[in-house]
Scaffold this active site. Structure first.
Site, PDB file in Angstrom:
ATOM      1  N   GLY A  92       0.837  -1.201   0.000  1.00 37.59           N
ATOM      2  CA  GLY A  92       0.000   0.000   0.000  1.00 37.59           C
ATOM      3  C   GLY A  92       0.871   1.250   0.000  1.00 37.59           C
ATOM      4  O   GLY A  92       1.894   1.287   0.673  1.00 37.59           O
ATOM      5  N   GLY A  96       6.345  -2.411   3.227  1.00 40.84           N
ATOM      6  CA  GLY A  96       5.904  -2.826   4.558  1.00 40.84           C
ATOM      7  C   GLY A  96       6.274  -4.283   4.763  1.00 40.84           C
ATOM      8  O   GLY A  96       7.120  -4.834   4.040  1.00 40.84           O
ATOM      9  N   ASP A  97       5.608  -4.953   5.708  1.00 42.77           N
ATOM     10  CA  ASP A  97       6.053  -6.315   6.028  1.00 42.77           C
ATOM     11  C   ASP A  97       5.874  -7.286   4.863  1.00 42.77           C
ATOM     12  O   ASP A  97       6.706  -8.165   4.653  1.00 42.77           O
ATOM     13  CB  ASP A  97       5.387  -6.828   7.315  1.00 42.77           C
ATOM     14  N   THR A 126       5.090   2.272   5.855  1.00 43.08           N
ATOM     15  CA  THR A 126       3.680   1.920   6.063  1.00 43.08           C
ATOM     16  C   THR A 126       3.035   2.935   6.997  1.00 43.08           C
ATOM     17  O   THR A 126       3.663   3.351   7.985  1.00 43.08           O
ATOM     18  CB  THR A 126       3.486   0.501   6.645  1.00 43.08           C
ATOM     19  N   ASP A 133       0.840   2.093   8.903  1.00 43.03           N
ATOM     20  CA  ASP A 133       0.435   1.314  10.077  1.00 43.03           C
ATOM     21  C   ASP A 133       1.466   1.349  11.205  1.00 43.03           C
ATOM     22  O   ASP A 133       1.128   1.022  12.345  1.00 43.03           O
ATOM     23  CB  ASP A 133       0.197  -0.156   9.694  1.00 43.03           C
ATOM     24  N   MET A 141      -7.395   3.320   9.959  1.00 43.27           N
ATOM     25  CA  MET A 141      -6.658   2.148   9.474  1.00 43.27           C
ATOM     26  C   MET A 141      -5.605   1.697  10.495  1.00 43.27           C
ATOM     27  O   MET A 141      -5.565   2.213  11.603  1.00 43.27           O
ATOM     28  CB  MET A 141      -6.001   2.472   8.134  1.00 43.27           C
ATOM     29  N   GLU A 174      -9.332  -0.127  12.826  1.00 42.63           N
ATOM     30  CA  GLU A 174     -10.082  -1.083  11.985  1.00 42.63           C
ATOM     31  C   GLU A 174      -9.938  -2.523  12.474  1.00 42.63           C
ATOM     32  O   GLU A 174     -10.807  -3.353  12.228  1.00 42.63           O
ATOM     33  CB  GLU A 174      -9.635  -0.978  10.521  1.00 42.63           C
ATOM     34  N   HIS A 199      -8.951   5.601   2.865  1.00 42.00           N
ATOM     35  CA  HIS A 199      -7.717   5.897   2.135  1.00 42.00           C
ATOM     36  C   HIS A 199      -7.312   7.361   2.173  1.00 42.00           C
ATOM     37  O   HIS A 199      -6.243   7.704   1.667  1.00 42.00           O
ATOM     38  CB  HIS A 199      -7.829   5.379   0.699  1.00 42.00           C
ATOM     39  N   ARG A 222      -4.005   7.614   3.472  1.00 48.79           N
ATOM     40  CA  ARG A 222      -2.840   7.208   2.673  1.00 48.79           C
ATOM     41  C   ARG A 222      -2.448   8.234   1.617  1.00 48.79           C
ATOM     42  O   ARG A 222      -1.355   8.151   1.045  1.00 48.79           O
ATOM     43  CB  ARG A 222      -3.146   5.871   1.991  1.00 48.79           C
TER      44      ARG A 222
HETATM   45  O1  F6P Z   1      -1.197  -1.398   5.282  1.00 49.81           O
HETATM   46  C1  F6P Z   1      -1.715  -0.169   4.922  1.00 49.81           C
HETATM   47  C2  F6P Z   1      -3.233  -0.211   4.827  1.00 49.81           C
HETATM   48  O2  F6P Z   1      -3.690   1.073   4.501  1.00 49.81           O
HETATM   49  C3  F6P Z   1      -3.923  -0.745   6.081  1.00 49.81           C
HETATM   50  O3  F6P Z   1      -3.983   0.195   7.120  1.00 49.81           O
HETATM   51  C4  F6P Z   1      -5.257  -1.146   5.512  1.00 49.81           C
HETATM   52  O4  F6P Z   1      -5.845  -2.171   6.266  1.00 49.81           O
HETATM   53  C5  F6P Z   1      -4.886  -1.659   4.143  1.00 49.81           C
HETATM   54  O5  F6P Z   1      -3.626  -1.117   3.817  1.00 49.81           O
HETATM   55  C6  F6P Z   1      -5.878  -1.288   3.065  1.00 49.81           C
HETATM   56  O6  F6P Z   1      -5.453  -1.891   1.893  1.00 49.81           O
HETATM   57  P1  F6P Z   1      -6.091  -1.573   0.452  1.00 49.81           P
HETATM   58  O7  F6P Z   1      -5.480  -0.283  -0.030  1.00 49.81           O
HETATM   59  O8  F6P Z   1      -5.676  -2.727  -0.373  1.00 49.81           O
HETATM   60  O9  F6P Z   1      -7.555  -1.438   0.632  1.00 49.81           O
END
Ligand code: F6P
Length: 369
Positions: free
Chosen positions: A11, A115-116, A138, A140, A182, A235, A282, A285
């Site tokens: 992500g 990320g991981d 990340t 997270d 998130m 979440e 999002h 993000r």
């Molecule tokens: O790992 C980052 C993250 O934004 C998490 O916090 C969230 O659960 C996940 O990715 C959402 O993923 P996607 O963008 O695939 O919906």
């Protein structure tokens, strides 16, 4: 001239472009190393979609969210999705193609910004002989070895701003407002934003909650003349005895989400008070990185090139006690970094009256030994 590859996987988060800029500029200026960027994470490495990131492409992107290289959190080179002529899906191991492309581009090694998930893939490649440097990315903040990942500060700032906005409308309407944030199975964003945004209740995956405790907090506030309450629900948070809530999403992959709405409905039903849920999603993000994330991303990028130039492969750059260091990649991916019940920040939040919807173990004070 020496060459390194770079890809951004998983992500996206604010600050990736700042990393790409720092890596490219410091590689060129300090070591005369060229950077080859692979598009869309490991997919670009498998499909050999790559280009030379010159100085021009690395310029003017410090403040821009997203990633100029693109990313994906689906494509695993060891189980690569292939669509057949009739649209049927199958999976094949394409890791050999990935390694061949590294050779074809004449790369000394690969910088993986991830990320991981992406860093675990990177680690598998190290076992096949590919020299890798990791950069922790990340929102997270759940990667081991580093105290903080870049992207987290921006996500927490966005969530804090959302809480500030919810506060005023909650107060006007005397409502309970639940904000779902998130963070996957870690509560870092919820804790950070909840504290910064003056939340009354913060629900995190590390501490399963019970509704009685949340309701007690809401009612206690009312008895003190506060007719509204702000709840932040990570979440991945869930009530005692139950499991995290998932919503389905495209591709049949399980995605966390929905607990905010459930908590809101349950609080309204049990208290008779009006409640609303907001899912920030999002928005956390996207957008420009904060100054903290721009600087951290730049320091990580510069350090990653330093490690590569020194031949310190298979390490991840990390922040420890305010200093950028290298740590073994294995340490970073060994386990997800979650909030310990003894965490000092958690204790401070509890000390100023934030409820975590559960009974915290007896607090240990900073002065005690
Ligand atoms: O790992 C980052 C993250 O934004 C998490 O916090 C969230 O659960 C996940 O990715 C959402 O993923 P996607 O963008 O695939 O919906």
């Amino acid at each position: 001239m020496r060459r390194l590859g770079i890809l951004t996987g998983g992500g996206d988060c604010p600050g990736i472009n700042a990393v790409i800029r720092a890596v490219t500029k410091s590689a060129l200026y300090r070591y005369n190393i060229e950077m080859i960027g692979f598009n869309n994470g490991f997919k670009g490495l498998v499909e050999n979609e790559a280009w030379l990131i010159g100085e021009a492409a690395a310029s003017g992107i410090l403040h821009r969210g997203g990633t100029i290289l693109g990313t994906t959190n689906r494509d695993n080179p060891f189980s690569f999705r292939v669509t057949g002529a009739a649209g049927e899906l199958s999976y094949e191991d394409r890791s050999a193609d990935a390694l061949r492309h590294i050779d074809e581009w004449n790369l000394d090694g690969l910088i993986v910004v991830g990320g991981d998930g992406s860093l675990t893939l990177a680690h598998r490649f190290t076992e096949m002989g590919l020299p890798v440097i990791g950069i922790p990315k990340t929102i997270d903040n759940d990667l081991g070895a580093t105290e903080v990942t870049f992207g987290f500060d921006t996500a927490a700032a966005t969530a804090t701003e959302a809480l500030d906005r919810l506060h005023t409308t909650a107060e006007s309407h005397h409502r309970i407002m639940v904000l779902e944030v998130m963070g996957r199975n870690a509560g870092w964003i919820a804790l950070q934003a909840g504290m910064a945004g003056g939340a009354d209740i913060v629900l995190i995956p590390e501490l399963p909650f019970n509704y009685e405790q949340i309701i007690a907090k809401v009612l206690q506030r009312r008895s003190r003349g506060k007719r509204f309450s702000i709840v932040v629900a990570a979440e991945g948070s869930f009530p005692e005895g139950l499991a995290p809530v998932y919503r389905s999403s495209g591709g049949g992959r399980k995605k966390l989400g929905g607990i905010g709405e459930i908590v809101s409905a349950e609080l309204e039903r049990r208290t008779g008070l009006e409640s609303r849920a907001t899912v920030l999603g999002h928005l956390q993000r996207g957008g420009s990185p904060t100054p903290f994330d721009r600087v951290l991303a730049t320091r990580f990028g510069v350090a990653a090139v330093e490690l590569a130039a020194a031949g310190r492969w298979n390490e991840m750059v990390c922040l420890q006690s305010g200093t950028i260091r290298g740590a073994p990649l294995t340490e970073a991916i060994a386990e997800i970094k979650r909030i310990d019940p003894g965490n000092e920040q958690l204790r401070a939040a509890a000390a100023v009256g934030i409820s975590f919807g559960c009974q915290l173990p007896v607090p240990r004070q900073i002065g005690s030994r």
